[in-house]
Design a protein around this motif. Structure first.
Motif: not given
Length: 1992
Positions: A1635-1644, A1646-1658
C-alpha cells in the motif's frame, strides 16, 4: 545510638478492613505489614529502629498513623498518634497506650499501644549541636498524612521489623537486645534530609506493596493525581543483596589483576612538521616509547618536512608499567652516522594519557615542540602525528583516511587532551623528602652478627635512599647509611611543562648496595588526585604527609620472589615503610632573566618540618575476633595454624624491626618522642604498670579438622579467639571520614544502579522509578556530606591539599546533588538509557573523589601462618574499619562481621592457583582511638561472655582474649540447586563434568556430577541438618552467614578442577514464623559465577535457612521424598520452588556444517548434529559425505519440551556435533550452548499494528539523501542518469554564479574558485571520482553527527546545570571560539560544493564491516561457533578463536504448543517447514564471486625499515590467488585497485579469506593481516548482499548498473518472495507496492543521448526504500565499499591495518554479469611546471666589498618542486648587488606526475643504493624558492625562502611595494589561487627567514612567473632551461658593478685610504717614524759618546 519503637496493637477499630500503620521520625518512615481483614483489634507486633546520628532532642516528635489499606484506592487515614520524646530521652524506655486523633485534632475511640526505647551515646556527643545535623523536621503539615518524597519500599522482607516478640526481649538487659544494628535498608542518609518544600504536597503515602506488579494498580490508586513519571522506589534487590546490620558484603572477585602482563601496541604516524625554528635545516624525527627509539628519514633543507611515516612498538608488560611509559617525539637537525645532531624541540606525554582519550588515540593532531634546555625560548615548531595505544581487545576506529585537503587549523587541533590549555608554561615541581621509618632489614644478618661479635658494632641493616621518577626523568636523594629511620630533608626539583602530560610521580625507597640496588617500597602519586584544573581549582600540592608503602613480606631473603611487589606492581602483601614527603609546584616566569633555564633534575637541602605538622600522635586500638575459619586448603591442613593481624609494624612478631632504645612515653610526654614508639615490636611485654595492656596480635595455633576432601576448618565453635593491638599514629582520621562518607554514597549508588540494570535485564516493570529513587538517595547523600564535612574547618595539622580537596569535594558533591535532583525530574521511560549513562559518570566521579591521596593509618594485614611460615593473607584498608560516632563517617566494615577470603601473595596468586580459596574467614574488626574504646564489641553477634587474661580480669574495658558463646541456635539449611548455565569448559572436549559444592559454616555437600555439559540441570535439594549458629535468634534472621557455592569439573583421575564460585544469602525462617508467602517458599534466582576476575556463568538456585524450634524437625515444612528413584536417593527441588512449566515446541532448521577441523588427527566425514534442551532433543539427518556436501538433507525437525513460563529461566539449548565412525563409534567434534532462547521465541505479529498497514495508500516522500539546495529542478536532478546534466538553474542562481566568478577573491579561498570546476567532464569521471565524493559525504555526515551529538550533550548539560550556570558557562567559553572558526570556514563554500557534489553519483562507504551494519546477515540463517578444548587458564593464551572447531548453520524457533491459526492458514503454508516458510533450498549452487580490493590503510610494518611491500592473497575453497608480482613497494597505505573473479560452489566453498602479505626478496613472505568473510550468509540474506543497489540506474558511463538483473526484475522477485502485492507501475512516474506509492523519473538516456521510457528508476526508488514496505521490508545493501580490519593470528585481537573492499556474487545459472568495473588506481597525469624567476628585490645584503667596502650580496635563486633537493635548479649569480635587486630572467623546468584527486605528486625512486626496486612516494605539491648569497670559498649563505603549495597559495603582489610579510603569515584571509586552475600566474612573493628572536622577517622579494602545462602541451610548445633555446629569455640587464674600481680609480683609492685602511696606514707611518728615530739614534750615538768622553 538508636530509637527503637515496638508497635504492639491498635484496638477499638470500627468495621472490618485491611489495616496498615506507618511510623515516622526525622523524616524517615516505616510501614508495617498489611493485616488483612481485621475487625476490632489489629495486632501488629512489629519493631522499627531508627539509627540516629545526633542525640534526640526532648521536643522532637514521633508520629504514628493508622490507615485502612486499599489495593485500588488511596489508603484512608483512621487516626494519628504524635508523641513528644522528652520522657523517652530522660528515661530511655517508655511504654504508652493512648488514643489516636483524627484530622481535626479531636480524639477518637481507637487506641494504640507502643513501647519505645532510646539508647543514647555515652551520655554526651562531643560538642556538636543539633544544627550540624540539619534542622530536624518539625511537625508535619497539620496532620494531613502527607510525607514528602517518601521512598517506598516495594518488596516483602524490606521492613525493618526484627520480629522480636515482647517476651524475648525482656529477658535480656535492655541495652543488649536493642543494641545498634547498623543501617537499615534505607540508609541513615535519609535522616534529617533537608526536604525541598515545594515538593511537600506531591506525594501521598503509600504502603509497602507486596509485589512489584502492584505498581500499576498503585499508580491508579493515586487517583491520577500523581504523574507516574514522578514515582520513585527504594531498593528492590535489597532482599538478595546483603544489606544488613552486622555483616558486610564479601568481595566476589579474587584475583588481583594489576600485576599481570598484557599485550600492547603503540602506533605513531609522523605526518609532517611545520614552522620549525632554524635556517635551512635537515630535520629528522625521533620517536621514543619507553626505551625504544625509531627515526624517520631525513628531509633536506626544509622547515616544513613531510614524512608520513608509520612506526609500531609492541610491548608485553603490566598495565601500570605500560601507562607510565613516556612517548617522546623530538625533531633533530642534521643527524648523520657520525654526529648525533642537535635537538630542535621535543614533546612528551605518557602512554596513559593517550589511552584515556576517546578511542585510545589522537588523530591528525599537532604536537607543540619546545626546547627543554632553554626555558625562555618560545615554541620551536609543530609536528603533526597520529598516536594510538591498543590493548588486547580494543579496536580502534580510525577516522576515514581520505584526501586531506582541508587546510590545517593548527591551533584548533593541538595534540593535547581536552581541557589542557594550548599555552603550557614551564613549572618547577619540588618534591621534598623528609624522613622514613619502619624500614625492613635489607641485608643478611650473618655479617652483621660477625661484626657484632668481633667489634661490638650493632648497626641497622639497611642503607636507604629515595628515588623519584617523573616524566622520564629520575632524581635521587643521598644514601643514609645503616638506618631504619633515615632523615634526609632534601628536595628534588623537576622542571616540566605545566600541566604535565604525565600523570604519575613514582616515589621509591631503595636500598643502596654494592652489587645492585633494590626497591624497598614504591608509591605512586597521581597528579589528577592532588590538583584540580577547574576555575576554582588548585595546583598540585601534597603534604607534608606520610605515605605508606607496601610490598613483599618483611623477612629478608636473597632472592625475594615477590620483589615485583616492591616495585609497585600488584597488591602489596605487607607493610614496608612509611615516608614523610611533600610536593609543591611553582609556575615559572620565563621572562625573568635570573631564571636557571636548565631542565636537569636538581637535588638540594630542604628545611625540616615540625614533628606535629602531620597531626597529633594518638593511641589507636585495633580489636579483632575470628568467628570462623573454614575452607582451609588441604595442602596446609596437617600442621597447626594460627592467624596474625598487623597494622604497620605493630603486631608483627616474626619480622617486625628490632626495638630501638626505649624512651617510654609517659602520660604527660609530648609528641616529640613518638618515633621510637612506632617501631617497638608491640608483642613484647611493655611492663604491666597501671594495668597497661599488652597487645595480643595472633591467635593460638590449632590443628584443623577435615570438612571434606578439599578443605579443612578450624574448630572455632563456641570459643572465638580475639586479638588486640595498640598502636600510635598521627590523628588524621578526618581524611578517612570524608572518604568513608563518599564511599558510602558511592556504594549506595552502585547498588542502586545494579538494581536498575537487573530490573532492565529481567524486564521487571518500571526500572525508571527505581532510578528516580537512586537519584533521590544520591542527592540527599550529597547534601549530607556537605553538612558533615563542613564542620571541621580548623584542624591545626591540615595540609593545603586537605583544605583544597575539602573545598572541591564539597563543591562537586553539592553540584552533584543538584544535578541528581534535576535529573530525577527528567527520568522518563524513554530517556532511561541516556540518564543511566549520566548516573554512571556520577559513580566514577564519586569513586575518584573518595580516593584519599594522603595516607594516614596503614592497612591491616591478616596472615594465616602455618609453622611460623606465612601462607596466605587478606588486606583490609584501615578506613573500612575505622570507628566514628557519626554513622556515615564510620568505615563500612567497622564493627561488622566480614567474610574474607585469604589469597596467596604476589605472583603465586595469579592464574588458577589464586582462584582456589586458601581460607574463608568470618572476622570482626574495630579500629578507633583508644579513648573511644568503650563500644568496640558492639557489633558482634550477641550472647557471649568475655574471657580476659589474668591481669585484666576485673577491668571492664579490658579487651577479651576470646569470646565464649552461651547462646546457640540450631538450623536446617536447604539448598535448592536447580541449574547452572554458560559454565567454563574444563575438558579438552570443550565440555565439563560439573558438580557444585555448597559450603555453609563448617559443613559442605555436593550435588551429583552431570557428564559432558556446560549447562547442568541438577534439580537437587541439598539438606544441611543441625547447623549450629552462635548468637541471638533475631540477629540470625537479618544477618545469616553467607553460603559459598563452588563449581568443579570432575576428572576421572586427579582432583576436580575448579570452575568458579559464587555467594548467596539464605532466606531465614525463625521457628515462630509461618512458612507462607510472601517470603516462602523462596524464588529461584540467578547468581553470577566468578572465576578469578572474569565471570564464568550463572547459577540458578534458592537457599532457605529454617530454625529448628523446640519441637524439633517436625515443625519444618515437609520434604517430599525422592520422586525419581532412578536417580538414587536424590531429592529434587520441591514444587513451590521449581519453575512452573508449560509445553513448548522447538523447531530446528538444520542447514549445514562448515569448516570442521580434524578430531584426533582424523578428518570428520559423517557428522550429525544433536540438539538438546531440558532433557529432550532431536538429531539431524546424517551428512553422508562431509567433503562432497556439508549441508543437511532434511531441513526442519522439531521436538516438544516443557519449559518454564518465565522466559528468563529458560534453560540453554545445547548443540553438539558428533562424527559417526565405523563400528558404531561416535566422537564429539564440538559443541555450542545457546544460553538464551529469547531471540528465537516466536511472537505473533500484533494484529492492531497491522491494520493501519493494510488500509489506504501511503505516499512515500522521496527525498534525495544528500542535503542539497531544494530547487524546482530537484526531480530532474535525480532523473537523468547522467552525472553531468545541465540543470535548468533559476535566473537568480545564474546571477549568483556570475557574481561568484567575478569576485574570485571575494568569497574566501575555496568559495571563490570552487565554482569554476562546476561541471566536471563526463569523460574525466571514473569510479574513483565516485569514491572520493562518497568519502567526502561520509566525512560530512560524521561531522554533522558529531556536532549534533555535541549539541545534544551540551543541551543535556545545560538542563542539568540549570540551577548553577558556573560550569556550563566555562564550557561554552572554551568551545565558542573554535566553533566560530569552523563555522566561518564552512559557511561560505557550502552551496556550490554541495551542488557540484550531487552530480557525481555516490556509493556508501562503511567505515566498518558490512556484517556490523547488517547484524551479521543472520536475519534467518544463524551461525553457531562450535567450541572444543578447555579454556586456557591464564587469559592470554587460548582465545575463543583458537577453540573454534567449526560452525553450525541453522536456526531455531520456539513457541507455545498450539500454534496460532493465522500462520497455518496462510496461503502456501508448507507444514514440513513449520515456521521456516519460504527458505531457499540448500542444494549446492555455483556462484561467480567478484572481489574488489580498493586499498589498505595503516598496515603494520613488516620490514626492518618500518615499511612493508604488500600484496593481496585471496583464498576461497580450493582457489588460491596470490597477486605477488603486483606488490607495492615500501608502502603502508597501498592503493591496490584490483578485482578478482573466482568461481565457487556453495556450500563447500563459502569462507572467503582476503589477506595482505609482505613481499620479501629472500625467504618466505610474511602475513601482515587477513580478514574472513562468510559469503554464504551474505548470499542467502534477505538484505540481498549479493550485489549492492546503486543510487541511480545508468546503462553506460562510470556508474553503469552492475547486476545482471535490472531493478524492475529484482523488485518483482522480492515482491513474489515476500508475498507482497505489486509492483504496479502507473502513469506519471508512480509505482505501487503493497500500500505504498513511490514516485520518480521515467526516462533514461543511452550512449548516443537518445531518451527512452523506462520503469527502472522507479523500481530502483522502491528498492532503496524497501525497508518502508510493511511486513516483508528490510534494508537492502547499497552499492558500497566496506572497511574490514586485518587481523593476524599471532597477535590476537590487535588490528594490523584495514582493508577497503567489496564483494559481488552472481549465481551462475543466471545471465552472466558484465565485465568488472575498472577500479585500477588512477595513473598520475604528467605535467610540466615552468617557473621563470624574473627579478629579486630588497634582498638583505650579507657581504662587505673588499675594495669599496659597500654592503652587497652575490644573489642567486634556487628552486625545487619534488620531495628533496636532488632535483634543485639554480639561477646564475647576480654578483655584487648593492641594493638587494637582482635580475635573472631564468627559467626552471620541473616535470612531475600528479594525482588530481589526492592533490599529491607521485615520485618513484630507489630509497638507497642497496634498494631492489623503486619506491613510490606521494608528497604534497609544494614549490620551494630560496634566495642565497654565493661565496667563492666558504659555503653559500642561506638568506630566505618561500614555499608555495600549488593547490592554494597567495596570489602574487602586483608590485614589489605591495609584497609584504602578510602574504606568508596571514594566509587565512588572503585570496588563494591554484596553479591547476589558473594555469599561469605572475607576481611578487616575499622570501622569509627567522631572525635571532625567532621572529619571521622578510629577507627579500622575488618576481616570478609560474606556468603549468600538461605533458602534451609542453611537447607542442617546448621551452629551454635557463635562457636557452627554444623560446629563449633575453639576458638580464645587470649594472656591471663587478669591476667598478677600474672605471673610478680615484674613488676607490680614496675609499681604500680613507675608510678601509686608514688606521692601518697611520699605524704603519707611526712605526716607520719610530724606526727612523731609533736608527738615527743608533747611528749618531757613538759619535756623541766619543765627543762626550773626549770632551771635544
Amino acid at each position: 545510638m538508636a530509637l527503637q519503637l515496638q508497635l504492639r496493637t491498635v484496638s477499638g477499630l470500627r468495621g472490618r478492613a485491611d489495616r496498615i500503620a506507618k511510623a515516622a521520625f526525622r523524616g524517615l518512615s516505616f510501614y508495617t505489614r498489611v493485616l488483612e481483614s481485621c475487625e476490632d483489634e489489629a495486632r501488629f507486633e512489629e519493631t522499627f529502629r531508627w539509627p540516629v546520628a545526633s542525640s534526640i532532642d526532648g521536643n522532637e516528635i514521633l508520629e504514628i498513623q493508622v490507615f485502612n489499606y486499599s489495593k485500588v484506592f488511596t489508603n484512608r487515614l483512621i487516626g494519628t498518634f504524635r508523641m513528644v520524646l522528652q520522657k523517652v530521652v530522660e528515661e530511655g524506655h517508655v511504654e504508652v497506650t493512648d488514643t489516636l486523633i483524627d484530622d481535626n485534632n479531636s480524639a477518637i475511640q481507637t487506641s494504640i499501644s507502643i513501647e519505645i526505647r532510646y539508647q543514647a551515646q555515652d551520655g554526651t556527643v562531643g560538642t556538636w549541636s543539633d544544627k550540624e545535623f540539619l534542622e530536624t523536621p518539625g511537625l508535619r503539615s497539620e496532620g494531613d498524612g502527607r510525607c514528602p518524597l517518601e521512598t517506598d519500599s516495594l518488596l516483602p522482607g524490606l521492613r525493618q521489623s526484627s520480629d522480636v516478640s515482647p517476651g524475648k526481649s525482656s529477658q535480656q538487659p535492655a541495652d543488649r537486645s536493642f543494641r545498634r544494628a547498623g543501617k537499615g535498608v534505607f540508609s541513615a542518609m535519609k535522616l534529617g534530609k533537608a526536604r525541598p518544600t515545594k515538593d511537600d504536597h506531591r506525594k501521598q503515602d503509600e504502603p509497602a506493596v507486596l509485589e512489584a506488579e502492584d505498581l500499576d494498580r498503585k499508580a491508579m490508586r493515586l487517583g491520577g493525581g500523581l504523574d507516574p513519571d514522578a514515582i520513585s522506589l527504594a531498593s528492590v534487590t535489597a532482599v538478595t543483596t546483603n544489606v544488613s546490620n552486622k555483616r558486610s558484603k564479601p568481595d566476589i572477585k579474587m584475583e588481583p589483576s594489576a600485576g599481570r602482563p598484557m599485550d600492547y601496541q603503540v602506533s605513531v604516524t609522523v605526518i609532517e612538521a611545520r614552522q620549525l625554528v632554524g635556517l635551512n635545516m635537515d630535520p629528522v624525527v625521533c620517536v621514543e616509547v619507553g626505551e625504544e627509539k625509531k627515526y624517520t628519514s631525513m628531509k633536506e633543507s626544509t622547515n616544513c618536512p613531510y614524512y608520513n611515516e608509520y612506526f609500531v612498538f609492541d610491548f608485553h608488560v603490566p598495565p601500570d608499567v605500560m601507562f607510565d611509559k613516556i612517548i617522546k617525539l623530538s625533531v633533530i637537525h642534521s643527524k648523520n652516522l657520525l654526529r648525533s645532531g642537535t635537538l630542535v624541540g621535543s614533546f612528551k606525554m605518557d602512554v596513559g594519557t593517550v589511552y584515556t582519550q576517546p578511542e585510545h588515540q589522537f588523530y591528525h593532531k599537532w604536537a607543540i615542540l619546545s626546547d627543554p634546555e632553554d626555558l625562555t625560548a618560545g615554541l620551536k615548531g609543530y609536528l603533526k602525528c597520529d598516536i594510538a595505544v591498543v590493548g588486547k581487545g580494543d579496536n580502534i576506529k580510525t577516522p576515514h583516511k581520505a584526501n586531506e585537503t582541508d587546510e590545517d587549523d593548527i591551533e584548533g587541533n593541538l595534540l593535547l587532551p581536552d581541557g589542557v590549555p594550548p599555552e603550557r608554561q614551564w613549572a618547577r615541581f619540588y618534591i621534598k623528602i623528609y624522613r622514613a621509618e619502619g624500614l625492613p632489614r635489607m641485608n643478611t644478618s650473618i655479617m652483621a652478627n660477625v661484626k657484632k661479635a668481633l667489634i661490638g658494632e650493632n648497626k641497622d641493616l639497611v642503607d636507604p635512599y629515595v628515588q623519584v621518577v617523573f616524566a622520564g626523568q629520575k632524581g635521587k636523594t643521598s644514601v643514609q647509611k645503616s638506618s631504619y629511620e633515615p632523615l634526609w630533608n632534601e628536595q628534588i626539583i623537576f622542571t616540566e611543562m605545566f600541566p604535565p602530560l604525565c600523570k604519575r610521580i613514582k616515589v621509591q625507597i631503595r636500598d643502596s648496595d654494592k652489587v645492585n640496588d633494590v626497591a624497598i617500597g614504591t608509591h605512586f602519586i597521581d597528579l589528577r588526585k592532588i590538583s584540580n584544573e577547574g576555575d576554582k581549582g588548585y595546583l598540585p600540592t601534597f603534604g607534608p604527609a606520610w605515605v605508606n608503602m607496601y610490598g613483599s613480606t618483611r623477612n629478608y631473603t636473597l632472592m625475594d620472589e615477590h620483589q615485583e611487589l616492591n616495585e609497585g606492581l600488584g597488591e602489596g602483601v605487607s607493610f614496608r615503610a612509611r615516608l614523610l614527603m611533600s610536593l609543591a609546584v611553582e609556575i615559572l616566569d620565563t621572562s625573568n632573566p635570573e631564571i636557571n633555564s636548565s631542565t636537569e633534575v636538581q637535588v638540594e637541602q630542604a628545611t625540616s618540618v615540625a614533628d606535629n605538622c602531620t597531626g597529633k600522635m594518638e593511641e589507636f586500638f585495633l580489636f579483632g575476633a575470628f568467628l570462623e575459619a573454614t575452607m582451609i586448603d588441604r595442602k596446609i591442613g596437617d600442621k597447626p595454624i594460627n592467624f596474625e593481624v598487623t597494622i604497620g609494624n605493630y603486631g608483627n612478631q616474626i619480622d617486625g624491626t628490632a626495638k630501638p632504645l626505649l624512651r617510654r612515653k609517659k602520660e604527660g610526654g609530648d609528641g616529640d618522642e613518638e618515633e621510637s614508639e612506632l617501631l617497638q615490636n608491640s608483642s613484647e611485654d611493655e611492663g604491666g604498670e597501671d594495668g597497661e595492656m599488652v597487645s595480643v596480635s595472633s591467635s593460638q595455633p590449632m590443628k584443623p579438622l577435615v570438612t571434606d576432601r578439599n578443605y579443612f576448618h578450624l574448630p572455632y565453635f563456641e570459643k572465638k579467639p580475639c586479638i588486640y593491638i595498640k598502636s600510635w599514629w598521627q590523628d588524621q582520621r578526618r581524611r578517612l571520614y570524608n572518604a568513608n562518607i563518599m564511599d558510602k554514597i558511592a556504594d549506595k549508588l552502585e547498588e542502586g544502579l545494579n538494581d536498575v540494570q537487573e530490573m532492565i535485564k529481567t524486564e521487571k516493570p518500571h526500572p525508571e522509578r527505581r532510578l528516580r529513587g537512586v537519584l533521590e538517595e544520591l542527592s540527599s547523600g550529597c547534601l549530607r556530606f556537605v553538612t558533615l564535612a563542613d564542620k571541621d574547618q580548623h584542624h591545626s595539622s591540615r595540609t593545603r591539599l586537605d583544605r583544597e580537596r575539602l573545598k572541591s569535594c564539597m563543591r562537586e558533591l553539592e553540584n552533584m546533588g543538584q544535578q541528581a535532583t534535576t535529573l530525577r525530574s527528567q527520568v522518563k521511560r524513554n530517556t532511561m538509557k541516556d540518564k543511566l549513562k549520566l548516573v554512571q559518570n556520577f559513580l566514577q566521579k564519586l569513586r575518584f573523589l573518595a580516593d584519599e591521596p594522603q595516607h594516614t593509618i596503614p592497612d591491616i594485614f591478616i596472615w594465616m601462618m602455618s609453622n611460623n611460615k606465612r601462607i596466605a593473607y587478606a588486606r583490609v584498608p584501615s578506613k573500612d574499619i575505622l570507628y566514628s560516632i557519626v554513622d556515615e563517617e564510620m568505615g563500612k566494615d567497622c564493627a561488622k562481621v566480614k567474610t574474607v577470603f585469604l589469597k596467596l601473595p604476589g605472583k603465586r596468586g595469579f592464574g588458577p592457583a589464586g582462584w582456589t580459596v586458601q581460607a574463608k574467614m568470618e572476622i570482626y574488626l574495630w579500629l578507633g582511638l583508644n579513648k573511644q574504646r568503650k563500644d568496640f564489641l558492639s557489633g558482634l553477634p550477641c550472647g557471649f561472655e568475655e574471657k580476659k587474661i589474668a591481669r585484666g580480669q576485673n577491668l571492664p574495658s579490658f579487651p577479651p582474649i576470646s569470646l565464649l558463646y552461651t547462646k546457640k541456635q540450631v538450623f536446617q539449611l536447604r539448598a535448592h540447586m536447580y541449574q547452572a548455565r554458560s559454565l567454563f569448559a574444563a575438558d579438552s572436549s570443550g565440555l565439563s563434568d560439573p558438580f557444585a559444592r555448597v559450603f555453609f559454616t563448617s559443613q559442605s555437600q555436593c550435588t551429583e556430577v552431570l557428564n559432558e555439559t556446560l549447562c547442568p540441570t541438577w534439580d537437587q535439594l541439598l539438606v544441611f541438618d543441625n547447623v549450629e549458629l552462635y548468637g541471638e535468634a533475631h540477629e540470625m534472621r537479618d544477618d545469616p552467614p553467607i553460603i559459598v557455592i563452588e563449581i568443579y569439573d570432575q576428572d576421572t583421575v586427579g582432583k576436580a578442577d575448579f570452575m568458579g564460585r559464587t555467594f548467596a544469602k539464605p532466606v531465614v525462617k525463625m521457628s515462630d514464623e509461618q512458612y507462607c508467602p510472601p517470603r516462602f517458599p523462596p524464588q529461584l534466582e540467578y547468581y553470577q559465577i566468578y572465576r578469578g576476575n572474569s565471570t564464568a556463568g550463572d547459577l540458578l538456585a534458592a537457599f532457605e535457612l529454617l530454625q529448628i524450634g523446640p519441637g524439633g524437625k517436625s515443625d519444618l515444612p515437609p520434604i517430599d521424598g525422592p520422586t525419581d528413584m532412578d536417580r538414587g536417593p536424590i531429592l529434587p527441588v520441591p514444587l513451590g520452588i521449581r519453575p512452573v512449566l508449560s509445553k513448548y515446541r522447538v523447531e530446528i532448521l538444520f542447514w549445514g556444517l562448515r569448516d570442521l577441523k580434524r578430531v584426533n588427527l582424523a578428518q570428520v566425514d559423517r557428522p550429525r548434529v544433536d540438539i538438546e534442551c531440558a532433557g529432550k532433543g532431536v538429531q539431524s539427518a546424517l551428512i553422508q559425505n562431509y567433503k562432497k556436501n556439508p549441508n543437511f538433507s532434511t531441513l526442519v525437525k522439531w521436538f516438544e519440551v516443557d519449559l518454564p513460563e518465565n522466559e528468563l529461566l529458560h534453560p540453554p539449548l545445547n548443540i553438539r556435533v558428533v562424527d559417526c565412525r565405523a563400528f558404531g563409534r561416535y566422537t564429539l567434534v564440538g559443541s555450542h550452548a545457546v544460553s538464551s532462547l529469547r531471540k528465537f521465541i516466536y511472537r505473533p505479529p500484533d494484529k492492531k499494528a497491522q491494520h493501519w498497514n493494510m488500509t489506504g495508500e501511503i505516499v512515500v516522500n522521496m527525498e534525495p539523501e544528500v542535503p542539497i539546495k531544494k530547487m524546482e529542478t530537484m526531480v530532474k536532478l535525480e532523473a537523468n542518469s547522467d552525472a553531468v546534466v545541465k540543470v535548468d538553474v533559476t535566473e537568480e542562481e545564474k546571477e549568483k554564479k556570475k557574481k561568484k566568478k567575478k569576485g574570485g577573491g571575494g568569497g574566501g579561498g575555496a568559495g571563490g574558485e570552487e565554482v569554476e570546476e562546476e561541471e566536471p567532464d563526463e569523460s574525466m569521471l571514473d569510479w574513483w571520482s565516485k569514491y572520493f565524493a562518497s568519502i567526502e559525504t561520509m566525512k560530512e555526515q560524521l561531522r554533522q553527527q558529531e556536532a549534533a551529538a555535541a549539541e545534544a550533550e551540551e543541551k543535556e548539560e545545560m538542563e542539568i546545570a540549570e540551577g548553577f550556570k558556573g560550569q556550563a558557562k566555562n564550557k561554552e567559553k572554551s568551545k565558542a571560539p573554535k566553533d566560530d572558526k569552523k563555522k566561518k570556514q564552512q559557511s561560505v563554500p557550502e552551496l556550490p560544493e554541495k551542488k557540484s557534489k550531487q552530480k557525481i553519483d555516490e556509493l556508501k562507504v562503511f567505515n566498518k564491516e558490512l556484517e556490523a551494519e547488517f547484524d551479521n546477515f543472520e536475519d534467518w540463517l544463524h551461525t553457531f561457533n562450535l567450541l572444543r578444548g578447555k579454556i586456557g587458564d591464564n587469559d592470554d593464551n587460548a582465545t575463543e578463536e583458537e577453540r573454534i572447531v567449526g560452525r553450525f548453520k541453522g536456526s531455531m524457533c520456539v513457541y507455545k504448543v498450539p500454534l496460532p491459526d493465522d500462520i497455518t492458514k496462510e496461503a502456501g503454508y508448507d507444514p514440513t517447514f513449520g515456521m521456516f516458510q519460504g527458505i531457499p533450498s540448500n542444494d549446492p549452487i555455483n556462484v561467480l564471486v567478484r572481489v574488489y580490493v580498493v586499498r589498505a590503510t595503516d598496515l603494520h610494518p613488516a620490514d626492518i625499515n618500518g615499511k612493508a611491500d604488500p600484496y593481496i592473497a585471496i583464498k576461497l575453497g580450493k582457489t588460491d590467488i596470490k597477486d605477488k608480482e603486483n606488490y607495492i613497494s615500501k608502502q603502508l597505505n597501498p592503493v591496490f585497485g584490483k578485482s578478482f573473479d573466482i568461481e565457487a560452489t556453495f556450500p563447500m566453498e563459502s569462507m572467503l579469506t582476503v589477506a595482505v602479505y609482505d613481499w620479501d626478496l629472500v625467504g618466505t613472505d610474511d602475513l601482515i593481516g587477513e580478514t574472513k568473510i562468510d559469503l554464504e550468509n551474505r548470499y542467502y540474506s534477505k538484505h540481498r548482499a549479493t550485489c549492492g543497489v546503486s543510487q541511480t540506474y545508468s546503462i553506460h558511463g562510470y556508474n553503469v548498473w552492475r547486476d545482471p538483473m535490472k531493478p524492475s526484475q529484482i523488485l518483482s522477485k522480492l515482491c513474489k518472495e515476500g508475498k507482497v502485492d505489486g509492483p504496479h507501475f502507473g502513469p506519471g512516474g508512480r509505482v505501487k507496492v503493497a500500500n505504498r506509492v513511490f514516485t520518480g523519473p521515467t526516462e533514461i538516456e543511452d550512449e548516443n543521448g537518445q531518451k527512452k521510457q523506462t520503469d527502472e528508476h522507479l523500481a530502483l526508488t522502491v528498492l532503496r526504500h524497501w525497508e518502508d514496505i510493511p511486513r516483508a521490508g528490510c534494508k537492502l545493501v547499497p552499492e558500497h565499499v566496506e572497511t574490514r580490519p586485518l587481523l593476524n593470528p599471532d597477535k590476537p585481537g590487535i588490528e594490523q591495518g584495514r582493508l577497503e573492499m567489496w564483494v559481488d556474487m552472481f549465481p551462475m545459472d543466471m545471465p552472466a554479469p558484465g565485465p568488472a568495473i575498472d577500479i585500477s588506481p588512477r595513473k598520475p597525469k604528467k605535467y610540466e611546471l615552468r617557473v621563470i624567476v624574473w627579478n629579486t628585490d630588497e634582498v638583505i645584503l650579507e657581504d662587505d666589498d673588499y675594495f669599496t667596502g659597500e654592503k652587497s650580496s652575490d644573489i642567486f635563486v634556487r628552486g625545487w618542486l619534488k620531495g628533496q633537493q636532488e632535483d634543485k635548479q639554480d639561477t646564475d649569480v647576480h654578483y655584487h648587488s648593492l641594493t638587494g635587486e637582482g635580475n635573472f630572467n631564468w627559467r626552471y623546468i620541473f616535470p612531475f606526475d600528479y594525482l588530481m584527486a589526492e592533490e599529491k605528486i607521485v615520485i618513484s625512486k630507489k630509497e638507497s643504493m642497496f634498494s631492489w626496486d623503486e619506491t613510490e612516494y606521494k608528497i604534497p605539491a609544494r614549490l620551494t624558492l630560496q634566495v642565497w648569497d654565493a661565496d667563492h670559498f666558504s659555503a653559500d649563505d642561506f638568506l630566505g625562502a618561500i614555499e608555495l603549495d600549488l593547490n592554494r597559495f597567495p596570489r602574487g603582489a602586483k608590485t614589489s611595494k605591495q609584497c609584504s610579510l602578510e602574504m606568508v603569515t596571514n594566509e587565512a584571509e588572503l585570496p588563494m589561487v591554484s596553479i591547476f586552475k589558473q594555469k599561469r600566474v605572475k607576481g611578487w612573493w616575499p622570501f622569509v627567514a627567522r631572525d635571532e628572536n625567532d621572529e619571521l622577517e622578510v629577507t627579500g622579494k622575488v618576481e616570478a612567473e609560474l606556468h603549468l602545462l600538461t605533458a602534451e602541451e609542453a611537447e607542442k610548445s617546448p621551452a629551454g632551461l635557463a635562457r636557452n633555446e627554444p623560446d629563449p629569455l633575453e639576458k638580464p640587464n645587470r649594472p656591471d658593478t663587478s669591476f667598478i674600481w677600474f672605471l673610478n680609480p680615484l674613488k676607490s683609492i680614496k675609499y681604500l685610504i680613507c675608510t678601509r685602511y686608514k688606521w692601518l696606514i697611520i699605524k704603519i707611518v707611526l712605526a716607520l717614524l719610530l724606526l727612523v728615530m731609533v736608527a738615527l739614534f743608533l747611528y749618531s750615538m757613538p759619535g756623541y759618546m766619543v765627543k762626550k768622553l773626549l770632551g771635544a
